[in-house]
Design a protein around this motif. Structure first.
Motif, PDB file in Angstrom:
ATOM      1  N   ILE A 186      -5.158   4.907   7.367  1.00 49.49           N
ATOM      2  CA  ILE A 186      -6.358   4.629   6.559  1.00 49.49           C
ATOM      3  C   ILE A 186      -6.972   3.249   6.923  1.00 49.49           C
ATOM      4  CG2 ILE A 186      -6.768   6.331   5.323  1.00 49.49           C
ATOM      5  CD1 ILE A 186      -6.324   4.544   3.083  1.00 49.49           C
ATOM      6  N   HIS A 187      -6.054   2.684   7.456  1.00 50.02           N
ATOM      7  CA  HIS A 187      -6.117   0.804   6.995  1.00 50.02           C
ATOM      8  C   HIS A 187      -5.630   0.045   7.623  1.00 50.02           C
ATOM      9  CE1 HIS A 187      -6.177  -3.728   5.237  1.00 50.02           C
ATOM     10  NE2 HIS A 187      -7.360  -3.174   4.883  1.00 50.02           N
ATOM     11  N   ARG A 188      -5.090  -1.190   7.837  1.00 50.01           N
ATOM     12  CA  ARG A 188      -4.051  -1.669   9.158  1.00 50.01           C
ATOM     13  C   ARG A 188      -2.431  -2.225   7.226  1.00 50.01           C
ATOM     14  NH1 ARG A 188      -3.415  -7.367   7.309  1.00 50.01           N
ATOM     15  NH2 ARG A 188      -2.524  -7.420  10.160  1.00 50.01           N
ATOM     16  N   SER A 189      -2.615  -1.643   5.913  1.00 47.70           N
ATOM     17  CA  SER A 189      -1.971  -1.758   5.326  1.00 47.70           C
ATOM     18  C   SER A 189      -1.966  -0.480   4.764  1.00 47.70           C
ATOM     19  CB  SER A 189      -2.755  -2.988   3.938  1.00 47.70           C
ATOM     20  OG  SER A 189      -2.891  -4.292   4.604  1.00 47.70           O
ATOM     21  N   TYR A 190      -2.764   0.784   4.646  1.00 46.39           N
ATOM     22  CA  TYR A 190      -2.560   1.777   3.916  1.00 46.39           C
ATOM     23  C   TYR A 190      -2.022   3.051   5.089  1.00 46.39           C
ATOM     24  CZ  TYR A 190      -3.896  -0.773  -0.254  1.00 46.39           C
ATOM     25  OH  TYR A 190      -3.555  -1.646  -0.980  1.00 46.39           O
ATOM     26  N   ILE A 191      -1.184   3.910   4.557  1.00 48.54           N
ATOM     27  CA  ILE A 191      -1.158   5.264   5.196  1.00 48.54           C
ATOM     28  C   ILE A 191      -0.884   6.246   3.636  1.00 48.54           C
ATOM     29  CG2 ILE A 191       0.327   6.971   6.054  1.00 48.54           C
ATOM     30  CD1 ILE A 191       1.358   4.826   7.616  1.00 48.54           C
ATOM     31  N   VAL A 192      -1.717   7.459   4.091  1.00 53.02           N
ATOM     32  CA  VAL A 192      -1.854   8.425   2.929  1.00 53.02           C
ATOM     33  C   VAL A 192      -1.651   9.878   3.495  1.00 53.02           C
ATOM     34  CG1 VAL A 192      -4.036   6.371   1.695  1.00 53.02           C
ATOM     35  CG2 VAL A 192      -4.679   8.573   2.644  1.00 53.02           C
ATOM     36  N   SER A 193      -1.276   9.445   2.030  1.00 55.09           N
ATOM     37  CA  SER A 193      -1.435  11.725   2.039  1.00 55.09           C
ATOM     38  C   SER A 193      -2.021  12.424   2.461  1.00 55.09           C
ATOM     39  CB  SER A 193      -0.153  12.240   1.434  1.00 55.09           C
ATOM     40  OG  SER A 193      -0.139  13.299   1.296  1.00 55.09           O
ATOM     41  N   THR A 194      -2.456  13.165   3.262  1.00 56.95           N
ATOM     42  CA  THR A 194      -3.436  13.860   3.257  1.00 56.95           C
ATOM     43  C   THR A 194      -3.862  14.440   1.691  1.00 56.95           C
ATOM     44  OG1 THR A 194      -3.199  15.318   4.966  1.00 56.95           O
ATOM     45  CG2 THR A 194      -4.607  13.733   5.866  1.00 56.95           C
ATOM     46  N   ASN A 195      -2.873  15.396   1.475  1.00 55.84           N
ATOM     47  CA  ASN A 195      -2.741  16.537   0.890  1.00 55.84           C
ATOM     48  C   ASN A 195      -2.999  16.110  -1.059  1.00 55.84           C
ATOM     49  OD1 ASN A 195      -1.391  18.314   2.392  1.00 55.84           O
ATOM     50  ND2 ASN A 195       0.962  17.641   1.700  1.00 55.84           N
ATOM     51  N   TYR A 196      -3.270  14.409  -1.408  1.00 53.08           N
ATOM     52  CA  TYR A 196      -3.081  14.187  -1.924  1.00 53.08           C
ATOM     53  C   TYR A 196      -4.382  13.886  -2.148  1.00 53.08           C
ATOM     54  CZ  TYR A 196       1.472  14.791  -3.580  1.00 53.08           C
ATOM     55  OH  TYR A 196       2.319  16.037  -3.730  1.00 53.08           O
ATOM     56  N   ILE A 197      -5.660  13.104  -0.790  1.00 56.81           N
ATOM     57  CA  ILE A 197      -6.788  12.776  -1.356  1.00 56.81           C
ATOM     58  C   ILE A 197      -7.281  13.594  -2.038  1.00 56.81           C
ATOM     59  CG2 ILE A 197      -8.978  12.065   0.730  1.00 56.81           C
ATOM     60  CD1 ILE A 197      -7.120  12.009   2.940  1.00 56.81           C
ATOM     61  N   LYS A 198      -8.609  13.032  -3.232  1.00 54.20           N
ATOM     62  CA  LYS A 198      -9.294  13.680  -4.139  1.00 54.20           C
ATOM     63  C   LYS A 198     -11.161  13.431  -3.572  1.00 54.20           C
ATOM     64  CE  LYS A 198      -6.839  12.771  -8.632  1.00 54.20           C
ATOM     65  NZ  LYS A 198      -7.204  12.201 -10.255  1.00 54.20           N
ATOM     66  N   SER A 199     -10.855  12.472  -2.662  1.00 45.57           N
ATOM     67  CA  SER A 199     -12.771  11.763  -2.141  1.00 45.57           C
ATOM     68  C   SER A 199     -12.686  10.884  -1.106  1.00 45.57           C
ATOM     69  CB  SER A 199     -13.755  11.573  -3.599  1.00 45.57           C
ATOM     70  OG  SER A 199     -13.004  10.622  -4.241  1.00 45.57           O
ATOM     71  N   ILE A 200     -13.772  10.970  -0.528  1.00 51.21           N
ATOM     72  CA  ILE A 200     -13.872   9.784   0.057  1.00 51.21           C
ATOM     73  C   ILE A 200     -15.025   9.045   0.495  1.00 51.21           C
ATOM     74  CG2 ILE A 200     -13.701   9.623   2.834  1.00 51.21           C
ATOM     75  CD1 ILE A 200     -11.985  11.671   3.293  1.00 51.21           C
ATOM     76  N   GLN A 201     -15.632   8.104   0.245  1.00 51.58           N
ATOM     77  CA  GLN A 201     -16.799   7.886  -0.181  1.00 51.58           C
ATOM     78  C   GLN A 201     -17.113   5.952  -0.168  1.00 51.58           C
ATOM     79  OE1 GLN A 201     -17.692   7.743  -4.867  1.00 51.58           O
ATOM     80  NE2 GLN A 201     -19.597   7.747  -4.306  1.00 51.58           N
TER      81      GLN A 201
END
Length: 227
Positions: A186-201
């Motif tokens: 999601i960012h040059r400094s972050y990779i996230v697990s889609t399983n734990y995404i609560k919200s995108i705002q």
């Protein structure tokens, strides 16, 4: 079949790689280049699985060239300078061929590339990462990873139980080891697990108690999650 290119400012070195590649039935050397801009242009249109890459070149060095790629192909460095070996392996090159190298040594590197290629093909059925850090080998389940944070030449893996593991990897190389359907950068400094995404705002992603920024470069990919 592994699709490959070779980039070296010495035509003779490219001839040797081309000659050795002909004896390996699982590698197809699609093209060779002496100029970085021509190789970069080709890669934008024709992604490959493997790059044979010289380090010491007249423009930017091979390490900087590789870091500038959007993709993360398998990498085998070829160079006459052994002092570059450590830096080469720090960006997780699959192998490092010191010139002049024999055909036997070339085949050995090609076999390593094939193993990496097979691993990447099958990573969708993998359930865990094996990460070396602090002189230990860690098994980390994909489902236990909350997000991964980039720290210059290192990454920090944040797990759902609150523990963190710091290891020497680039963000590009660790992303290549993760299943596409479970993780997103999601960012040059972050990779996230889609399983734990609560919200995108707006320009942030919330997961558990963390709110992380979305980089402009990655915004379209993130938005696809909610479409």
């Amino acid at each position: 079949m592994i699709k490959a290119i070779a980039l070296d400012d010495e035509p003779l070195a490219l001839e040797i790689i081309s000659h050795f590649s002909k004896s390996i039935d699982f590698i197809h050397l699609e093209k060779t280049f002496t100029k970085q801009n021509e190789a970069m242009k080709y890669l934008r249109n024709y992604p490959v699985d493997l790059i044979f890459l010289d380090i010491n070149m007249p423009q930017k060095n091979g390490i900087d060239f590789f870091k500038s790629l959007n993709a993360d192909p398998i990498l085998i460095f070829t160079t006459a300078y052994s002092e570059f070996a450590v830096e080469g392996f720090n960006i997780n090159a699959t192998d490092y061929l010191l010139k002049p190298f024999s055909e036997e040594r070339f085949v050995q590197a090609a076999m390593k590339a094939r193993n990496e290629f097979e691993f990447r093909k099958n990573r969708s059925v993998q359930t865990h990462l094996m990460i070396r850090a602090d002189y230990k080998l860690y098994r980390i389940e994909f489902d236990s990873i909350l997000f991964i944070e980039g720290l210059d030449d290192y990454i920090q893996i944040h797990q759902t139980n609150g523990t963190k593991i710091v290891a020497r990897y680039s963000m590009k190389s660790i992303l290549a080891k993760l299943p596409d359907q479970k993780f997103i950068r999601i960012h040059r400094s972050y990779i996230v697990s889609t399983n734990y995404i609560k919200s995108i705002q707006n320009k942030t992603v919330t997961l558990n108690d963390f709110v992380l920024p979305i980089g402009d470069t990655y915004r379209d990919d993130v938005l696809k999650i909610i479409q």
